[in-house]
Each structure stands twice: as structure tokens, then as C-alpha cells.
Design a protein around this motif. Structure first.
Motif, short mmCIF file in Angstrom:
data_model
loop_
_atom_site.label_atom_id
_atom_site.label_comp_id
_atom_site.label_asym_id
_atom_site.label_seq_id
_atom_site.Cartn_x
_atom_site.Cartn_y
_atom_site.Cartn_z
N UNK A 47 0.80 -1.22 0.00
CA UNK A 47 0.00 0.00 0.00
C UNK A 47 0.83 1.28 0.00
N UNK A 48 2.10 1.19 -0.34
CA UNK A 48 2.97 2.37 -0.26
C UNK A 48 2.43 3.53 -1.08
N UNK A 49 1.81 3.23 -2.21
CA UNK A 49 1.32 4.30 -3.09
C UNK A 49 0.08 4.99 -2.53
N UNK A 50 -0.55 4.44 -1.47
CA UNK A 50 -1.77 5.02 -0.92
C UNK A 50 -1.54 5.77 0.39
N UNK A 51 -0.34 5.68 0.96
CA UNK A 51 -0.10 6.23 2.28
C UNK A 51 0.13 7.75 2.23
N UNK B 282 1.90 8.62 7.57
CA UNK B 282 2.02 7.16 7.56
C UNK B 282 3.36 6.73 6.97
N UNK B 283 3.79 7.38 5.90
CA UNK B 283 5.07 7.05 5.30
C UNK B 283 6.22 7.33 6.27
N UNK B 284 6.14 8.47 6.98
CA UNK B 284 7.20 8.82 7.93
C UNK B 284 7.27 7.80 9.06
N UNK B 285 6.12 7.31 9.50
CA UNK B 285 6.12 6.32 10.58
C UNK B 285 6.75 5.02 10.12
N UNK B 286 6.37 4.54 8.92
CA UNK B 286 6.94 3.29 8.42
C UNK B 286 8.45 3.40 8.23
N UNK B 287 8.93 4.59 7.88
CA UNK B 287 10.37 4.77 7.69
C UNK B 287 11.09 4.94 9.01
N UNK B 288 10.48 5.64 9.98
CA UNK B 288 11.19 5.98 11.21
C UNK B 288 11.10 4.95 12.31
N UNK C 85 -1.98 -8.05 -6.52
CA UNK C 85 -2.14 -6.61 -6.30
C UNK C 85 -3.59 -6.18 -6.49
N UNK C 86 -4.28 -6.84 -7.40
CA UNK C 86 -5.68 -6.47 -7.66
C UNK C 86 -6.60 -6.83 -6.51
N UNK C 87 -6.10 -7.64 -5.56
CA UNK C 87 -6.95 -8.07 -4.44
C UNK C 87 -6.91 -7.10 -3.28
N UNK C 88 -6.23 -5.98 -3.42
CA UNK C 88 -6.15 -5.03 -2.32
C UNK C 88 -7.55 -4.55 -1.93
N UNK C 89 -7.80 -4.51 -0.63
CA UNK C 89 -9.10 -4.01 -0.17
C UNK C 89 -9.27 -2.54 -0.47
N UNK C 90 -8.20 -1.77 -0.28
CA UNK C 90 -8.21 -0.34 -0.61
C UNK C 90 -7.41 -0.15 -1.89
N UNK C 91 -8.02 0.47 -2.87
CA UNK C 91 -7.36 0.64 -4.17
C UNK C 91 -6.86 2.05 -4.38
N UNK C 92 -7.46 3.00 -3.67
CA UNK C 92 -7.06 4.40 -3.78
C UNK C 92 -7.06 5.01 -2.38
N UNK C 93 -6.42 6.17 -2.25
CA UNK C 93 -6.47 6.86 -0.96
C UNK C 93 -7.89 7.27 -0.64
N UNK D 274 -6.37 -0.59 10.19
CA UNK D 274 -7.48 -0.63 9.24
C UNK D 274 -6.98 -0.99 7.84
N UNK D 275 -5.89 -0.37 7.41
CA UNK D 275 -5.37 -0.64 6.08
C UNK D 275 -4.98 -2.12 5.95
N UNK D 276 -4.43 -2.68 7.01
CA UNK D 276 -4.02 -4.08 6.97
C UNK D 276 -5.21 -5.03 6.96
N UNK D 277 -6.13 -4.85 7.93
CA UNK D 277 -7.24 -5.79 8.08
C UNK D 277 -8.43 -5.46 7.18
#
Length: 554
Positions: A35-39, A43-49, A203-211, A173-176
Motif C-alpha cells: 500500500x505504499x502508493x496510498x499512504x 504514515x510514510x514517515x512512521x513506516x520509515x522511522x 495486487x488487484x486483491x487489495x481491499x483499498x485501491x485508492x487513498x 485498518x489498512x491491513x485488516x
């Protein structure tokens, strides 16, 4: 985490003190990969830090995330594997995810402190020291109506406020794909309490497809929380996001919320408000409710027109049953010729009069034991048997990795299980499974899956109620044509038709036949979903009997 899970005897996690931190990293890695493209930036800063922090700090953070609330005392954050909570919290405060010595209100302080500590902090007079905490709070509230740092209230401990908890809830939420599953899913899986089918995630099975999907879910969740807290449905409705997304899974959640709002409008006798909501709602049963509120509003003409349209293309047997009950009333109001309400096929009937047993008993068990014979055993199965046979035969179709069905490793079933197009989206796969009922290969498939998939979570298979003896009797005595009729009906409306099966089943192995038996005790009556199943079975020559039990005078 639930302490009972961690301290249970023989816990395989006991030698992995940071198992909860490892699981948290698994979630972050999964989200980062998929989901990197939707964060957003936070959220991106948290995953990196987060991975760069010291291990004790990361572990303390996860412990706080998994506990209730946002305020914690250092003395209550004692974990052997973490060590000093104050030292572990310092990097979290530097990162801005935790606030050290936060400003707290008097009410928050009372939640944190014990009664002796309150007496010490406020030098209460003797009469108030013996009072209950709520009385002490009321007595102090007038003089302490502002917030101040925890250390300004109490100097015997340190306190922390985790301010990144909403961020972590968002990541969860994004995960589950929902808010009702939480971090304990990992523990229950690691302990073997739950086992899940392994599904390939495209990739097409993602529950969230866009932000926008994420933001819309969050908005729907906020509306659902407000509604659950008693806010007026009109105020909640104003903030429900408009339709337009092509995400069917999200659309179904929006429709469910609208249906609940419509029901509340009905309770308030706001017929126009209820009709406006139901008219725009695709949730099962909304159209029938729309007709009903038009009738209550004495708008008989529009109600009749919508009813006739619905009868031409009913969404389900349940809707058709409701429509046929409403039709005679509406016809009478409009002066139309009298029409009889639709009648279902009458079931076979068995009347029993038995002495009421002593001790512990249950009605279905009494009838089961009375009818059971060595050459004709009877089992209490209710919804378990036919659903389980269906789930075992159609396992591959149910767990097919189609877009939007599975998007994390902890699914108990497909995310779209109750959607109207659940069957349609897997029509070829289900057709292949049900074709085995025509050539006889279904027996081997069911037997194989009973062993190969045993204990794996399924929305259809009742593992605790299914054993080899029962399964073999069912395969021997129930004709495959009858199984096919039952399975096709389940697929017509999974949510409604997984329930309503008769309580008991009796087998005559020597004659390779069976009968289903619905048990009704004194004063009990058949429910709508039971009536629909009994009618369906009667129309397909599937043997069903309704047993009415009365107690004899002793």
C-alpha cells in the motif's frame, strides 16, 4: 494483548519475548509492500522511522498501542523484556509519537491514580478521605477545571500519552480492512487457536485501491460511531460520503449504514426520512422497508407501484415472502380485488406427547433421544451439517483469490461473502464444484477436504459439529440431487440461507434415506427463514418433518 493468552500453560510464544513487536513489524512490512502508493505523509514517515528506534522503545510503543486508552503511568508499564519504561519512552517522545508528562484533566487524573494517591495529592480533609472516588472527584472539580502537566498534579510517578494511536489504528485498518479485527489475531494464530487458509494475494486483491477508499472508510466509520453513540440519524446522514466509488466492498458498508439509519428514522416515525434513505440504499431488505414506510405514511399508491415492481424481480426469497404479506393490505387500502397472501407448502407434521424429563434437558435433545434407534440414528445438526458439506465440497471456490475477496492473512472468509454478487463473481468455480454431484466425485472431494483442511477457519464448515461417522452417514443417505438443491439455495443468498435448517436429521442406512426434523416445543412457532427452507425442501421432494412436542401430565 490479553494477558491470559501470554501466560497460558505451554504457550509456544513464551520463549519469544518480543513476539508482539515482530507481529507489528509484519504489519508494517505488509503495508509498505502493498500500500505504499496510498499512504499519506504521516504514515510514510512512521513506516520509515519506527524501525530505526531502539528495540525497547519500539516494544514499549507496541505495548501501549495494544492496551486500552492513551494515558499510561510509567509504573504500569513494567515489562521484563523492555526494562526501564522511562528510558524506553524517551526516543518515542523525541519522535513525537508519545508525549511525556502530558497535560491531563482532573477526570483523567482520577482514572490514573488510586484512592490513597488522590488523598496524598490533594490533602483531602478527613471527611472526604473516606468518601468514594466519584464523590471526591465532584468535590474537587469546581476548583480544578483546567488541565495541567501530570507532574503538576502528582510527583510520585511519570505519565505518558500516546498520540500516535489514531495513526496506528489507521494502519491496522489498512491491513485488516476493518476495525473489528485487532492485534490479537496474530496471537490467536500463533497459538493455534485459529488457522487460516493460505490465499495468494495479487495486487488487484487489495481491499483499498485508492487513498479515497481509505478516507471514505474512515468517514463511514466515524459516522457509524456517532450513530452508535445516539446522534440523530439526520445529522449522521448529512456526513455519510456520497456514492460513486467503484469499490463494491465499500459500497456494501455504506449501504449497511444507510439501512441502520433508515431503521432509526422508522423508530422516530419519520416516514419521509426513512423512505428517502431506503430509496438510495442497496442493502438487502431496504426495498421492502421502503414499501412498508410508504404504507405507514398512507402513501398507498406509490407503495403499491413499488411492490408490483419488486414482485416482478424480487431480490431474494425473503423479500418475496415479505412482499406477499404486504400485498393484501395494500390492495385493500386501494380498493383492489381481494388477493390471498402467498401460502408456503405445508410441511409434514409429527405430534409427540412426552413426559417432561428431570434434570438438565433441551427440547431438541429430548426429541432426538426419543426418535433415535440403532438402525435409524438421529443427530442434532441444525445449520452445521449442510453448510459443512457445502463448505467442504466448494472449498476452492469459496477461497478463490479474486479481486477484493482476500487482502490479509487472517480472513475467516471472503470479504464479499454477503454481497449480492458473491456467487456471480465465482460462478464458473462453483459450477465446477457442484458438477461433482452429478458424476459422483463429490464424495472423494469432501472426504479429502475433511482431512486436508481440518481446523482451518471457514464461514461454512462447523468443525466442532462434524465427525467422520456423521459425514459418512450423510454421504451414504442423502442423495446428491438433494445436496445440489440445498447448495444452490445457499448460493442464492448466503447471508439469509446459511440459517434456518431443521434441528435434527435421521438416517436409515439400510434404506439409504434420511429425513430432516424441525423441533418446536410448547408455544414455539416456525420462523420466517425456517418456513422458507421447509417450503423449498417440499418443492424439491426433500423430506422435512415439523415435530410439535407437548408435555404429558405426570
Amino acid at each position: 494483548m490479553k494477558p491470559a493468552l501470554e501466560s497460558s500453560p505451554g504457550n509456544p510464544l513464551a520463549h519469544l519475548p518480543f513476539y508482539y513487536l515482530d507481529n507489528f513489524h509484519r504489519v508494517l512490512d505488509w503495508i509498505g509492500d502493498r500500500y505504499a502508493d496510498l499512504l499519506d505523509g504521516e504514515e510514510q514517515a512512521f513506516l520509515a522511522g519506527f524501525p530505526a528506534l531502539p528495540q525497547p522503545s519500539r516494544a514499549l510503543f507496541v505495548r501501549m498501542v495494544m492496551r486500552k486508552g492513551q494515558l499510561f503511568r510509567a509504573s504500569k508499564l513494567q515489562y521484563d523484556e523492555i526494562g526501564c519504561p522511562r528510558a524506553a519512552a524517551a526516543p518515542l517522545a523525541d519522535a513525537g509519537w508519545v508525549v511525556a508528562d502530558p497535560a491531563v484533566t482532573l477526570d483523567e487524573l482520577f482514572d490514573l491514580l488510586q484512592k490513597p494517591e488522590i488523598c496524598r495529592a490533594f490533602a483531602l480533609p478527613a471527611g472526604l478521605k473516606a468518601a468514594r472516588k466519584d464523590a471526591q472527584l465532584e468535590a474537587l472539580r469546581a476548583a480544578h477545571d483546567g488541565a495541567r502537566p501530570f507532574s503538576g498534579w502528582f510527583d510520585g510517578d511519570a505519565a505518558y500519552r500516546i498520540v500516535a494511536k489514531p495513526l496506528c489504528d489507521r494502519l491496522r485498518l489498512i491491513f485488516f480492512g476493518n476495525y473489528h479485527q485487532d492485534w490479537t489475531e496474530f496471537v490467536l494464530s500463533d497459538l493455534g487457536v485459529y488457522r487460516f487458509e493460505k490465499v495468494e494475494f495479487a495486487d488487484a486483491a487489495r481491499g483499498f485501491r485508492t487513498r479515497r477508499d481509505i478516507d471514505e472508510y474512515l468517514q463511514l466509520h466515524a459516522c457509524r460511531e456517532r450513530f452508535g453513540n445516539g446522534e440523530h440519524p439526520a445529522d449522521v446522514l448529512h456526513d455519510v460520503p456520497p456514492p460513486g466509488t467503484d469499490n463494491e466492498w465499500l459500497k456494501s458498508r455504506r449501504d449497511k449504514l444507510l439501512f441502520q439509519l433508515g431503521q432509526q428514522f422508522e423508530k422516530l416515525r419519520d416516514w419521509a426520512g426513512a423512505h428517502a434513505v431506503y430509496r438510495e440504499c442497496g442493502y438487502p431488505g431496504a426495498r421492502a422497508r421502503a414499501i412498508r414506510v410508504l404504507e405507514k405514511d398512507e402513501r398507498y399508491g406509490p407503495a403499491w407501484e413499488l411492490l408490483q415492481h419488486a414482485l416482478r424481480e424480487p431480490e431474494s426469497e425473503a423479500e418475496r415472502q415479505h412482499l406477499l404479506r404486504m400485498a393484501p393490505r395494500l390492495a385493500r387500502h386501494l380498493g383492489h380485488p381481494r388477493t390471498a397472501a402467498g401460502r408456503l407448502a405445508p410441511p409434514r407434521r409429527l405430534d409427540l406427547a412426552l413426559p417432561q424429563p428431570d434434570g438438565d434437558w433441551w427440547v431438541e435433545g429430548v426429541v432426538r433421544d426419543h426418535l433415535c434407534r440403532d438402525d435409524a440414528p438421529v443427530f442434532y445438526v441444525e445449520n452445521a451439517l449442510i453448510n459443512s458439506l457445502f463448505g467442504l465440497l466448494c472449498w476452492d471456490a469459496v477461497f478463490a483469490a479474486i479481486p477484493g475477496a482476500f487482502f490479509h492473512p487472517f480472513h475467516h472468509g471472503p470479504a464479499d461473502l454477503h454481497s449480492a454478487d458473491f456467487h456471480r463473481r465465482r460462478a464458473d468455480r462453483f459450477a465446477a464444484c457442484l458438477a461433482q454431484l452429478d458424476d459422483g466425485s463429490y464424495v472423494d472431494t469432501i472426504r479429502h477436504n475433511l482431512v486436508a483442511k481440518y481446523g482451518i477457519s471457514s464461514p461454512f464448515v462447523y468443525w466442532n459439529a462434524l465427525d467422520e461417522d456423521l459425514l459418512e452417514l450423510a454421504l451414504h443417505c442423502i442423495p446428491p440431487a438433494h445436496l445440489k438443491h440445498a447448495f444452490l439455495r445457499i448460493l442464492q443468498d448466503v447471508k439469509a440461507n446459511r440459517a434456518g435448517f431443521p434441528d435434527l436429521i435421521q438416517f436409515w442406512p439400510a434404506e439409504r434415506r434420511y429425513a430432516m426434523i424441525e423441533v418446536k416445543g410448547p408455544g414455539d412457532r416456525l420462523q420466517d427463514n425456517q418456513l422458507r427452507w421447509i417450503d423449498y425442501c417440499a418443492r424439491h421432494d426433500m423430506p422435512v418433518t415439523v415435530c410439535y412436542l407437548q408435555w404429558t401430565q405426570q
